[in-house]
Enzyme design. Structure first.
Site, PDB file in Angstrom:
ATOM      1  N   LYS A  31       9.410  93.483  58.481  1.00 12.93           N
ATOM      2  CA  LYS A  31       9.531  92.365  57.541  1.00 12.93           C
ATOM      3  C   LYS A  31      10.446  92.744  56.375  1.00 12.93           C
ATOM      4  CE  LYS A  31       6.555  89.230  54.812  1.00 12.93           C
ATOM      5  NZ  LYS A  31       5.155  88.874  54.503  1.00 12.93           N
TER       6      LYS A  31
ATOM      7  N   SER B 108       3.608  84.190  55.481  1.00  8.20           N
ATOM      8  CA  SER B 108       5.016  84.431  55.230  1.00  8.20           C
ATOM      9  C   SER B 108       5.664  85.347  56.267  1.00  8.20           C
ATOM     10  CB  SER B 108       5.172  85.052  53.838  1.00  8.20           C
ATOM     11  OG  SER B 108       4.541  86.336  53.793  1.00  8.20           O
TER      12      SER B 108
ATOM     13  N   SER C 132      -0.974  86.018  55.266  1.00 11.95           N
ATOM     14  CA  SER C 132       0.403  86.026  55.773  1.00 11.95           C
ATOM     15  C   SER C 132       0.662  86.918  56.980  1.00 11.95           C
ATOM     16  CB  SER C 132       1.375  86.401  54.653  1.00 11.95           C
ATOM     17  OG  SER C 132       1.447  85.369  53.709  1.00 11.95           O
TER      18      SER C 132
END
Length: 485
Positions: A76, A151, A175
């Site tokens: 990420k 996210s 998330s």
């Protein structure tokens, strides 16, 4: 090559250690698949050339004792990676290249992992659909019209589409677990303080936690073993005895007591979520565990509490982005004008919304009424879990109130978007570990997940429960590679 990308992490590690396949072959396979999958928009930055170089170097002098021997991994884009651009999905950091490495990614590379690139995410991890990223929304590999969740949407999409064997995300209010549920993958949010926050672009410091995302529970256990370490560079890192999570993984959960909280049966919850939960309860019983009805009375206050605490911390953390030290800078007539233009042009709408909310609840005259009160309610929520764990070993709930929704469906309705985190947020407020596992499909064939919540630092227990349930559920993802170009 496609056979390699469909293999689990544990199997790939075994194949490399037994010299049945090289790191270069594995890395090439994932790079080729990733290059054909640009439609998904899962990557922000790729580092394929470096990855191949490192894979060849590993093959020349292989260290087969490593836990991730020559395994390519995309992460990420919230984790700082030395000399590789880190944007946090924001315009304001579009040109930021860190000179240091986050502890969690450093653990990956020290274990033999090789960086493939940085995965798309909601801007500064603020979002539940991966639509707030400056670099555009990510598509769910289940269906081109669906969000992958957020996210960590790019991470979930990349794992589900087999662009990376495993990945890491961050979880502030769900998330990791929510996108895992939307894409039919496994996502673990560890206990707060289990994984170092050093080098992770901050959203809400008392809530953020890094965690593994994978195709199955075994891979999740191995990855968590690698990334969960004590770190002196992080004042919130906790020094406790970590398990050998993969080695100690067992399907024997006979005699465990699993709590079913009545407050998670929320009004308007779709019948298919209720049915999925009941199936999960049946699987738990089949595994020899005992089901106990419990109460978490302050659950209904979790979402409003979160949306006071998180924006307050965000407004404080994001004050550092002013166009002076690093990142994007707008031209201004004077210093104040430059500050204002930099932040208004550099931040997206959702980030601006949360900064405004956070600044408001921290402002003079409202601090006691909102922020202080929210912190007191947060303590009550944690107390609910503490009381529940006097009679149960873990708690079973749905991961999300629905399956993945359509791209754009909730973009203009932030409250409806925030409600997606209704089952995940209490776990972050209490600092507990939670894991989402794929548990079935809705009427359209979209994945649905179940969440197992554990006591603090009891990741081994929830991994074991997830492992036992995974076998009973026998989930298979409905993916057709429609995005391959």
């Amino acid at each position: 090559m496609s056979e390699l990308t469909s293999q689990s992490l544990v199997k790939l590690c075994k194949s490399i250690k037994e010299k049945k396949v090289s790191s270069t072959e594995v890395t090439k396979a994932f790079i080729e698949r990733s290059e054909k999958s640009k439609t998904l928009n899962a990557y922000i930055t790729t580092d394929f050339e470096n990855a191949l170089t490192k894979a060849k170097q590993f093959d020349e002098k292989p260290n087969l004792d490593l836990k991730l021997p020559g395994i390519p991994i995309a992460v990420k884009d919230l984790f700082c990676t030395k000399n590789v651009k880190t944007t946090a999905g924001s315009k304001i950091l579009q040109s930021f290249t860190p000179t240091y490495e986050s502890t969690v990614t450093d653990n990956l590379w020290n274990a033999g992992g090789i960086l493939l690139g940085k995965l798309n995410c909601d801007e500064f991890a603020m979002g539940s659909s991966n639509e707030t990223s400056y670099y555009g929304n990510v598509q769910n590999p289940i269906d081109e019209n669906l969000v992958p969740g957020g996210s960590s949407g790019g991470s979930a999409s990349a794992v589900a589409a087999q662009l990376t064997p495993i990945t890491i995300g961050t979880d502030t209010g769900g998330s990791i677990r929510q996108p895992a549920s939307f894409t039919g993958t496994v996502g673990l949010k560890p206990t707060y303080g289990s994984c170092s926050r050093y080098g992770i672009v901050a959203f809400a410091s008392s809530l953020d936690q890094a965690g593994p995302m994978s195709q199955n529970v075994e891979d999740c256990a191995l990855l968590h073993e690698v990334i969960s370490t004590f770190d002196k560079k992080d004042s919130t890192s906790i020094n406790f005895k970590r398990n050998n999570y993969l080695q100690e993984l067992t399907k024997n959960i006979k005699g465990k007591k699993i709590g079913i909280p009545k407050e998670y049966r929320v009004e308007g919850m779709p019948k298919e979520i209720e049915d999925l939960w009941q199936k999960g309860i049946d699987h738990i019983k089949d595994c020899g565990a005992e089901v106990v009805d419990i109460s978490l009375p302050h659950t209904s206050y979790a979402l409003p509490t979160y949306y006071i605490v998180a924006p307050a911390e965000a407004s404080s953390n994001l004050a550092r982005y002013d166009g002076v030290k690093y990142g994007f800078r707008a031209e201004g007539k004077n210093l104040i004008d430059m500050y204002e233009k930099t932040r208004s042009e550099g931040f997206g709408a959702e980030v601006q919304r949360r900064i405004m909310i956070g600044t408001y609840v921290l402002s003079s005259g409202y601090y006691d009424a909102y922020y202080l009160k929210a912190q007191k309610v947060r303590k009550l929520i944690k107390n609910d879990f503490d009381e529940a764990y006097k009679q149960v070993d873990a708690i079973l709930t749905p991961s999300t109130p629905s399956s993945a929704f359509k791209i754009g469906e909730k973009k203009d309705d932030p409250v409806s978007m925030y409600l997606n985190d209704i089952f995940t947020v209490p776990v972050n407020l209490a600092g507990l570990p939670g894991i989402s596992i794929p548990a079935g499909h809705d009427a359209k064939g979209y994945p649905l997940g179940l969440q197992i919540i554990g006591k603090a630092f009891d990741e081994q227990n929830i991994l074991n429960i997830a492992y036992a349930m995974e076998e009973k559920i026998g989930f298979k993802n409905n993916i057709t590679d429609w995005w391959i170009k």
